[in-house]
Design an enzyme around this catalytic site. Sequence first.
Site, mmCIF file in Angstrom:
data_model
loop_
_atom_site.group_PDB
_atom_site.id
_atom_site.type_symbol
_atom_site.label_atom_id
_atom_site.label_comp_id
_atom_site.label_asym_id
_atom_site.label_seq_id
_atom_site.Cartn_x
_atom_site.Cartn_y
_atom_site.Cartn_z
ATOM 1 C CE1 TYR A 120 -3.198 -3.014 0.161
ATOM 2 C CE2 TYR A 120 -3.506 -2.316 2.413
ATOM 3 C CZ TYR A 120 -3.700 -3.361 1.352
ATOM 4 O OH TYR A 120 -4.718 -4.250 1.456
ATOM 5 C CG LEU A 127 -18.407 -0.672 2.529
ATOM 6 C CD1 LEU A 127 -18.146 0.568 2.450
ATOM 7 C CD2 LEU A 127 -19.738 -1.005 3.124
ATOM 8 C CB ILE A 173 -10.710 -4.125 7.444
ATOM 9 C CG1 ILE A 173 -10.705 -5.151 6.065
ATOM 10 C CG2 ILE A 173 -10.062 -4.655 8.823
ATOM 11 C CD1 ILE A 173 -9.266 -5.633 5.688
ATOM 12 C CB SER A 227 -14.593 5.707 4.984
ATOM 13 O OG SER A 227 -15.131 7.300 4.631
ATOM 14 C CG ASN A 278 -17.969 3.005 7.097
ATOM 15 O OD1 ASN A 278 -19.133 3.205 6.775
ATOM 16 N ND2 ASN A 278 -16.842 3.257 6.256
HETATM 17 P P1 NDP Z 1 -14.471 -0.810 0.814
HETATM 18 O O1 NDP Z 1 -15.385 -1.992 0.571
HETATM 19 O O2 NDP Z 1 -14.185 -0.504 2.120
HETATM 20 O O3 NDP Z 1 -15.058 0.382 0.249
HETATM 21 C C1 NDP Z 1 -14.083 1.742 0.151
HETATM 22 C C2 NDP Z 1 -15.018 2.691 -0.659
HETATM 23 O O4 NDP Z 1 -16.361 2.685 -0.202
HETATM 24 C C3 NDP Z 1 -14.346 3.971 -0.678
HETATM 25 O O5 NDP Z 1 -14.502 4.561 -2.113
HETATM 26 C C4 NDP Z 1 -15.123 4.853 0.262
HETATM 27 O O6 NDP Z 1 -15.042 6.279 -0.055
HETATM 28 C C5 NDP Z 1 -16.572 4.212 0.267
HETATM 29 N N1 NDP Z 1 -17.321 4.242 1.413
HETATM 30 C C6 NDP Z 1 -16.602 3.929 2.780
HETATM 31 N N2 NDP Z 1 -17.629 4.061 3.537
HETATM 32 C C7 NDP Z 1 -18.736 4.542 2.654
HETATM 33 C C8 NDP Z 1 -20.035 5.011 3.424
HETATM 34 N N3 NDP Z 1 -20.389 4.594 4.571
HETATM 35 N N4 NDP Z 1 -21.081 4.929 2.279
HETATM 36 C C9 NDP Z 1 -20.576 5.062 1.110
HETATM 37 N N5 NDP Z 1 -19.340 5.053 0.630
HETATM 38 C C10 NDP Z 1 -18.560 4.641 1.611
HETATM 39 O O7 NDP Z 1 -13.147 -1.243 0.075
HETATM 40 P P2 NDP Z 1 -11.650 -1.608 0.011
HETATM 41 O O8 NDP Z 1 -11.470 -2.241 -1.431
HETATM 42 O O9 NDP Z 1 -10.788 -0.352 0.556
HETATM 43 O O10 NDP Z 1 -11.464 -2.631 1.365
HETATM 44 C C11 NDP Z 1 -11.324 -2.444 2.537
HETATM 45 C C12 NDP Z 1 -9.972 -2.750 2.940
HETATM 46 O O11 NDP Z 1 -9.719 -4.236 2.717
HETATM 47 C C13 NDP Z 1 -8.701 -2.044 2.380
HETATM 48 O O12 NDP Z 1 -8.703 -0.835 2.724
HETATM 49 C C14 NDP Z 1 -7.755 -2.851 2.503
HETATM 50 O O13 NDP Z 1 -7.258 -2.661 3.792
HETATM 51 C C15 NDP Z 1 -8.370 -4.312 2.520
HETATM 52 N N6 NDP Z 1 -8.004 -5.136 1.121
HETATM 53 C C16 NDP Z 1 -7.228 -6.057 1.216
HETATM 54 C C17 NDP Z 1 -7.205 -6.891 0.017
HETATM 55 C C18 NDP Z 1 -6.390 -8.034 0.081
HETATM 56 O O14 NDP Z 1 -5.739 -8.891 -1.015
HETATM 57 N N7 NDP Z 1 -6.152 -8.791 1.353
HETATM 58 C C19 NDP Z 1 -7.760 -6.447 -1.165
HETATM 59 C C20 NDP Z 1 -8.270 -5.252 -0.931
HETATM 60 C C21 NDP Z 1 -8.636 -4.544 0.042
HETATM 61 P P3 NDP Z 1 -14.991 7.365 0.873
HETATM 62 O O15 NDP Z 1 -13.529 7.098 1.186
HETATM 63 O O16 NDP Z 1 -15.288 8.507 0.162
HETATM 64 O O17 NDP Z 1 -15.747 7.060 2.190
#
Ligand code: NDP
Length: 273
Positions: free
Chosen positions: A50, A190, A228, A231, A240
């Site tokens: 990251y 999400l 996890i 945002s 969240n």
């Molecule tokens: P998420 O499912 O957590 O979604 C993040 C997105 O949703 C962002 O665009 C965010 O925008 C938006 N969002 C967050 N909260 C809300 C809300 N309450 N209402 C509306 N929109 C919202 O996605 P990630 O892909 O980031 O997954 C979470 C975590 O999982 C990652 O950050 C990472 O730590 C981990 N991960 C691990 C992987 C692996 O291979 N092990 C692969 C992918 C992710 P905004 O910031 O504007 O709120």
Amino acid sequence: MPPARLRLNDGHMIPQLGLGIWQVPEATTAAIVAAALQAGYRLVDGAAIYGNEAGQGEGIRASGVPRDEVFVTTKVWNDDQGYDATLRAVEASLARLGMETVELCLIHWPTPARNLFVDTWRALIRLKEDGRVRSIGVSNFNGDHLERIIGETGTVPVLNQVELNPRLQQAELRDLHDRLGIVTQSWTPLGQGRSFDAAPVQTAAARTGKSPAQVILRWHVQLGVSVIPRSTRPEGLAENLDVFDFILNPEEMAAMAALDEGARCGPDPMVFG
Ligand code: NDP
């Protein structure tokens, strides 16, 4: 209300809900991590790839929350797989984080084509024995990968972090985890918002007065998995975390189960890396 905690198979506890920091730019990571901890988060999920481990560590120190109250996760990247490379990679992560140890270190992807994940796992076992990491686990592993590391080392990962959201519910893998004593942790929980408009989500949101994101995160909590969400907005961070004061009823949980399509947002772990 603070997040519940789950027990890992090595006796340690993990907060059920934490902050993910994938794609958070290094320059803003410290401020977001500090804000999240001040809002009540106690788990920060990062990874070497990251590119923001320095900010992850800095944010934790700046938050004012004692280090021993924070659960820190990092992950070994694909290019660092193999015994010696993993030992070096985790030391480099600890240096960037500015920490003596982390609560959890995961193998980020199995990358089956490299066939190095067993050696990588042996290195994590060594790092745990040496106290450099407190608990060890994996990410994106399927049942065959789990069987192989357990069969060859006798050490069961505490956790498997996998893509899990309403469109990809991973029921079979969750059952296997339950049988093996492995905590399931949901990434992209999400589901890129693709289920926000689905009828079961909207109906539960209307009944409970919660947002679609909160309904989906509550669904994860009631599945018994760790989750996890990421945002970068203060309102999103607070929203969240605020999923421990309502309950989806059995009909709502059943309606959510029907959203499963086996559809991934992310890459297929069998071929990635
Ligand atoms: P998420 O499912 O957590 O979604 C993040 C997105 O949703 C962002 O665009 C965010 O925008 C938006 N969002 C967050 N909260 C809300 C809300 N309450 N209402 C509306 N929109 C919202 O996605 P990630 O892909 O980031 O997954 C979470 C975590 O999982 C990652 O950050 C990472 O730590 C981990 N991960 C691990 C992987 C692996 O291979 N092990 C692969 C992918 C992710 P905004 O910031 O504007 O709120």
